[in-house]
Design a protein around this motif. Structure first.
Motif, short mmCIF file in Angstrom:
data_model
loop_
_atom_site.label_atom_id
_atom_site.label_comp_id
_atom_site.label_asym_id
_atom_site.label_seq_id
_atom_site.Cartn_x
_atom_site.Cartn_y
_atom_site.Cartn_z
N VAL A 208 0.84 -1.20 0.00
CA VAL A 208 0.00 0.00 0.00
C VAL A 208 0.88 1.25 0.00
CG1 VAL A 208 -1.60 1.36 1.44
CG2 VAL A 208 -1.97 -1.10 1.15
N VAL A 209 0.46 2.26 -0.75
CA VAL A 209 1.08 3.58 -0.70
C VAL A 209 0.07 4.56 -0.16
CG1 VAL A 209 2.08 5.48 -2.03
CG2 VAL A 209 2.66 3.13 -2.63
N VAL A 210 0.51 5.40 0.77
CA VAL A 210 -0.31 6.50 1.27
C VAL A 210 0.39 7.80 0.92
CG1 VAL A 210 -1.35 7.60 3.29
CG2 VAL A 210 -1.20 5.10 3.18
N GLN A 211 -0.28 8.66 0.17
CA GLN A 211 0.25 9.97 -0.18
C GLN A 211 -0.30 11.00 0.80
OE1 GLN A 211 -1.33 9.47 -4.41
NE2 GLN A 211 0.45 10.80 -4.74
N GLY A 212 0.59 11.71 1.47
CA GLY A 212 0.17 12.71 2.43
C GLY A 212 0.34 12.20 3.85
N SER A 213 1.13 12.92 4.65
CA SER A 213 1.43 12.48 6.01
C SER A 213 0.77 13.34 7.07
CB SER A 213 2.95 12.45 6.23
OG SER A 213 3.52 13.69 5.85
N GLY A 214 -0.31 14.02 6.69
CA GLY A 214 -1.12 14.72 7.67
C GLY A 214 -2.01 13.74 8.42
N GLY B 60 -3.75 11.03 6.26
CA GLY B 60 -2.79 10.04 5.79
C GLY B 60 -2.35 9.10 6.90
N LEU B 61 -2.11 9.64 8.09
CA LEU B 61 -1.65 8.81 9.20
C LEU B 61 -2.71 7.81 9.65
CD1 LEU B 61 0.24 11.54 11.26
CD2 LEU B 61 1.28 9.60 10.05
N VAL B 62 -3.97 8.24 9.72
CA VAL B 62 -5.00 7.30 10.16
C VAL B 62 -5.31 6.28 9.06
CG1 VAL B 62 -6.00 8.85 11.87
CG2 VAL B 62 -6.91 8.86 9.54
N THR B 63 -5.18 6.69 7.79
CA THR B 63 -5.36 5.72 6.70
C THR B 63 -4.26 4.68 6.75
OG1 THR B 63 -6.47 7.40 5.35
CG2 THR B 63 -5.55 5.48 4.20
N GLY C 45 4.57 -1.96 -8.83
CA GLY C 45 3.64 -0.99 -8.28
C GLY C 45 2.85 -1.55 -7.11
N ALA C 46 2.14 -0.66 -6.44
CA ALA C 46 1.38 -1.01 -5.23
C ALA C 46 0.02 -1.60 -5.59
CB ALA C 46 1.20 0.21 -4.35
N ASP C 47 -0.48 -2.45 -4.70
CA ASP C 47 -1.83 -2.99 -4.88
C ASP C 47 -2.88 -1.90 -4.72
OD1 ASP C 47 -1.27 -5.99 -5.03
OD2 ASP C 47 -0.26 -5.44 -3.16
N VAL C 48 -2.68 -1.04 -3.70
CA VAL C 48 -3.64 0.04 -3.42
C VAL C 48 -2.86 1.31 -3.10
CG1 VAL C 48 -5.67 0.75 -2.10
CG2 VAL C 48 -5.18 -1.69 -2.38
N VAL C 49 -3.29 2.43 -3.69
CA VAL C 49 -2.72 3.74 -3.39
C VAL C 49 -3.83 4.65 -2.89
CG1 VAL C 49 -1.61 5.81 -4.36
CG2 VAL C 49 -0.87 3.52 -5.08
N PHE C 50 -3.57 5.34 -1.77
CA PHE C 50 -4.52 6.28 -1.18
C PHE C 50 -3.97 7.69 -1.32
CE2 PHE C 50 -5.16 2.31 1.11
CZ PHE C 50 -6.54 2.16 1.06
N GLU C 51 -4.69 8.56 -2.02
CA GLU C 51 -4.28 9.97 -2.16
C GLU C 51 -4.95 10.74 -1.02
OE1 GLU C 51 -3.77 13.55 -2.23
OE2 GLU C 51 -5.71 13.39 -3.22
N CYS C 52 -4.17 11.10 0.00
CA CYS C 52 -4.69 11.80 1.18
C CYS C 52 -4.10 13.19 1.32
CB CYS C 52 -4.36 10.99 2.44
SG CYS C 52 -5.03 9.31 2.46
N ALA C 53 -3.33 13.64 0.35
CA ALA C 53 -2.65 14.94 0.47
C ALA C 53 -3.58 16.10 0.17
CB ALA C 53 -1.44 14.98 -0.45
#
Length: 352
Positions: free
Chosen positions: A161-167, A170-173, A231-239
């Motif tokens: 998994v990739v999480v974009q955005g560390s606010g 993003g942290l809770v995701t 590549g990642a299975d799932v990417v979350f854009e949280c930025a």
């Protein structure tokens, strides 16, 4: 003489503290003393665009029951409620939303968290009792966004998994993806203090956008950390930044999933090639709209287990009169004084 309480009213990009009479709760309603209210990225984006008219913000809330209206006996899941109980609540209801109160001078007042009191006056408000300390309970609403995002992303055991955005989102995701069985999580964000906390919350790899400003180099780094470089299975854009979307699509493997989480506010449009970024890669594209009572019922017990350093996410607690300082920090360097801002919360002065 009737009691009064303060509320911070936003207009354009300015804030004003006003006094309003504190209501006696009508049947079926609850009056809370505000403990903490988080400044959300949605609040920030609305403020960046300029608040039209006047608005009382604050939808990430925790408070203490000051008074119960007649007929209020239990919370959303049937637990008894009493004065003095700490509760959280879902801001969205079928009849209105807390934290987006327009025309704040018109009663009923206090329908947002940047105030001394919160009046839960909408029918069918999802209220849940909790024993969490307020510094963690205030994270419930953003945590439910992570719950919703990961459920929609269908994260499976062993996923990358990739999480974009560390606010905060993003942290809770990140945490929800870890709880759902992700084997490897890559966090792309910054500044460094946020990424340090991300590692403690379960990120296996962190990529600092301040140190690696090149999209191409970041993409190479991300792909190198995925199985076979595919590549990642799932990417979350949280930025919540438009350029993060095409970049994040480039992180997804063939037939993988991209979940848009960060654009609750309309921040404009962008151009990208659907043939190259979507069609040829057979992607599944998802997007979530906040969260619902279901996600509060699912998410709060996970938050209450307190298995991650959630309290460290609330880096700053400001009094009502310093709301503007919180917005300015999140709009610029993500720093207040010498410290990195992660989640900034506002405390009502009469909630003690």
């Amino acid at each position: 003489m009737a009691r009064t309480g303060r509320a911070v009213i936003a207009h354009g990009q300015t804030f004003e503290v006003r006094e309003y009479p504190v209501p006696d709760p009508e049947p079926g309603t609850i009056l809370l003393r505000q403990e903490l209210s988080g400044i959300c990225g949605t609040d920030l984006h609305n403020w960046q665009k300029g608040i039209p008219g006047e608005m009382l913000l604050g939808h990430e809330n925790v408070g203490i029951i000051e008074a119960l209206g007649q007929q209020v006996k239990t919370d959303y899941v049937g637990r008894p409620l009493r004065e003095g109980d700490r509760v959280i609540f879902a801001p969205g209801t079928p009849h209105g939303a807390y934290g987006f109160q327009r025309d704040p001078d018109r009663p009923p007042h206090f329908r947002g968290g940047f105030a001394d009191y919160i009046y839960l006056c909408y029918p069918d408000t999802c209220v849940l009792k909790t024993d969490l300390p307020p510094e963690i309970a205030v994270l419930t609403e953003p945590f439910t966004v992570g719950v919703h995002a990961v459920m929609r992303g269908r994260v499976q055991l062993g996923d990358t998994v990739v999480v974009q955005g560390s606010g905060a989102i993003g942290l809770v995701t990140l945490v929800c993806a870890r709880l759902s069985g992700a084997a490897k999580i890559i966090m792309v964000g910054g500044p460094a203090r946020r990424l340090e906390l991300a590692r403690r919350m379960g990120a296996d790899v962190t990529i600092n956008i301040e140190e690696i400003p090149s999209v191409e180099e970041r993409t190479e780094r991300v792909l190198a950390e995925t199985p076979r470089g595919a590549g990642a299975d799932v990417v979350f854009e949280c930025a919540g930044f438009l350029p993060a979307i095409p970049e994040g699509l480039g992180f997804v493997r063939h037939s993988g999933t991209f979940v848009e989480v960060g654009h609750f506010v309309d921040m404009g449009s962008l151009d990208f090639n659907p043939n190259q970024l979507l069609m040829r890669r057979n992607l599944r594209l998802e997007a979530i709209w906040g969260s619902r009572p279901e996600h509060f019922v699912r998410g709060l017990p996970l938050l209450e287990r307190n298995e991650f350093p959630f309290a460290e996410m609330v880096s700053h607690i400001l009094p009502l009169e310093r709301v503007a300082d919180g917005f300015a920090a999140l709009n610029g360097t993500y720093r207040l004084g010498d410290e990195t801002a992660i989640k900034i919360a506002v405390r009502g002065g009469q909630a003690g």
